[in-house]
Design an enzyme around this catalytic site. Structure first.
Site, PDB file in Angstrom:
ATOM      1  N   ASP A 174       0.858  -1.191   0.000  1.00  0.00           N
ATOM      2  CA  ASP A 174       0.000   0.000   0.000  1.00  0.00           C
ATOM      3  C   ASP A 174       0.891   1.237   0.000  1.00  0.00           C
ATOM      4  O   ASP A 174       1.544   1.533  -0.984  1.00  0.00           O
ATOM      5  CB  ASP A 174      -0.942  -0.050   1.196  1.00  0.00           C
ATOM      6  N   ASP A 178       2.779   6.249   5.472  1.00  0.00           N
ATOM      7  CA  ASP A 178       1.519   6.962   5.673  1.00  0.00           C
ATOM      8  C   ASP A 178       1.485   7.579   7.068  1.00  0.00           C
ATOM      9  O   ASP A 178       1.899   6.942   8.053  1.00  0.00           O
ATOM     10  CB  ASP A 178       0.328   6.023   5.507  1.00  0.00           C
ATOM     11  N   ARG A 230       1.864  10.981  -4.504  1.00  0.00           N
ATOM     12  CA  ARG A 230       1.834  11.170  -3.044  1.00  0.00           C
ATOM     13  C   ARG A 230       3.221  11.489  -2.491  1.00  0.00           C
ATOM     14  O   ARG A 230       3.831  10.697  -1.782  1.00  0.00           O
ATOM     15  CB  ARG A 230       1.249   9.944  -2.341  1.00  0.00           C
TER      16      ARG A 230
END
Length: 340
Positions: A174, A178, A230
């Site tokens: 993923d 994060d 990102r």
């Protein structure tokens, strides 16, 4: 030569900058051929964090990790899982390649430090904190992360004062890194991100409004090397400080500010990035972005909007000359550079 007053400020003031202004704040030092500052070697060997992880807030004065606790060396996934979950401070030295099967929960007051240039966590990752055991005051340095089954590193569940420095992250499932769910006061520095798409998300989702007023993060001197998106993608956070990073061949975009986030993007080098900065992205509403002093080589035009709280109201910092960023970041980022 530019000079500045380097005293740390104890009172956080609120100040805004114009989206079009290119004024250098008084307590920012410009480094480079025209303004002596940190050398490449000094910049790559910071012993304490620069940026939000250094701020005295939430009852924590900077980020010290496991300082003052026992030092242990681990060589297996079982030993790593044991020590990162123990109560109290620990300095955990990771030696060699360690296989894990899932995300290991890291609780407060830990330093997880790779030994030499071969320390690796593969197959899983590190999650800072759970809903009942906070992951505050954590340092992760000098480790290669590969083939994670979920995120390589997840800063979550209100974790604050976290320093993620000089790591190599690639080929996760993923996100590589994060930061979400009301986490705060984080510095991400001198990391090499590569061979992946979803690089570093900041903010859980468009509906997770509990992140408003949190997620203050500094990204500096990271190498976003062919990763697609990102870098970061931001929701709600204000301010986020993105400075002196090297972006190269990022297929989708560089930085995206959404859902009224406030992001200052300064002194970065964008090379072959068609969309270096977005205001809003996909189904997420627009954020705010101020950009100044960036270099765009073979890249598109950045989007900007609104005003952003000035990071200098929280901490002083040094800007390296933008044209030196590719060489400084390539030589200084990743593992095997900090002598651990």
């Amino acid at each position: 030569m530019t000079t500045c007053h380097r005293a740390r400020r104890s009172i956080i003031a609120v100040a805004a900058l114009s989206a079009t202004a290119f004024a250098v704040p008084q307590d920012v030092v410009l480094a480079g051929k025209d303004a002596p500052g940190r050398t490449e070697a000094a910049a790559a060997f910071e012993s304490t964090p620069i940026g939000f992880a250094s701020v005295n807030a939430l009852g924590t004065n900077g980020t010290t990790g496991g300082a003052g606790g026992p030092t242990v060396t681990v060589t297996t996934g079982a030993a790593l899982a044991d020590y990162v979950g123990r109560k109290g401070p620990y300095v955990i030295r990771l030696s060699g390649r360690v296989q894990v099967d899932d995300m290991l929960t890291v609780v407060a007051d830990k330093s997880i430090l790779g030994v030499g240039s071969t320390a690796e966590i593969t197959g899983g990752g590190l999650q800072l904190g759970s809903t009942t055991r906070p992951g505050n005051n954590v340092i992760i340095r000098n480790i290669t992360f590969t083939d994670a089954s979920d995120d390589s590193i997840s800063v979550t569940n209100k974790a604050h004062h976290v320093w993620i420095d000089h790591n190599d992250l690639s080929n996760g499932f993923d996100g590589l890194l994060d930061i979400k769910r009301e986490s705060d006061f984080v510095t991400v520095s001198w990391n090499h991100f590569h061979d992946h798409s979803k690089t570093t998300l900041l903010g859980h989702s468009d509906t997770y409004t509990a992140d408003i007023g949190k997620l203050r993060v500094t990204y500096h001197h990271n190498f976003f090397d062919g990763t697609a998106q990102r870098h970061p993608r931001v929701r709600f956070a204000d301010p986020v400080h993105v400075f002196n990073n090297y972006y190269r061949d990022n297929a989708l975009y560089g930085v995206a500010s959404t859902e009224n986030a406030g992001v200052l993007v300064e002194g970065n080098y964008f090379q072959n990035v068609a969309y270096p900065i977005y205001v809003g992205y996909d189904k997420s509403g627009p954020g705010r972005v101020v950009e100044r002093g960036n270099r765009y080589v073979g890249s598109g035009v950045p989007q900007t909007a609104g005003t952003v709280v000035e990071p200098r109201t929280y901490y002083p910092y040094t800007l390296d000359a933008v044209d030196s960023v590719p060489s400084i970041v390539q030589s200084g980022s990743g593992v095997g550079k900090v002598g651990l």
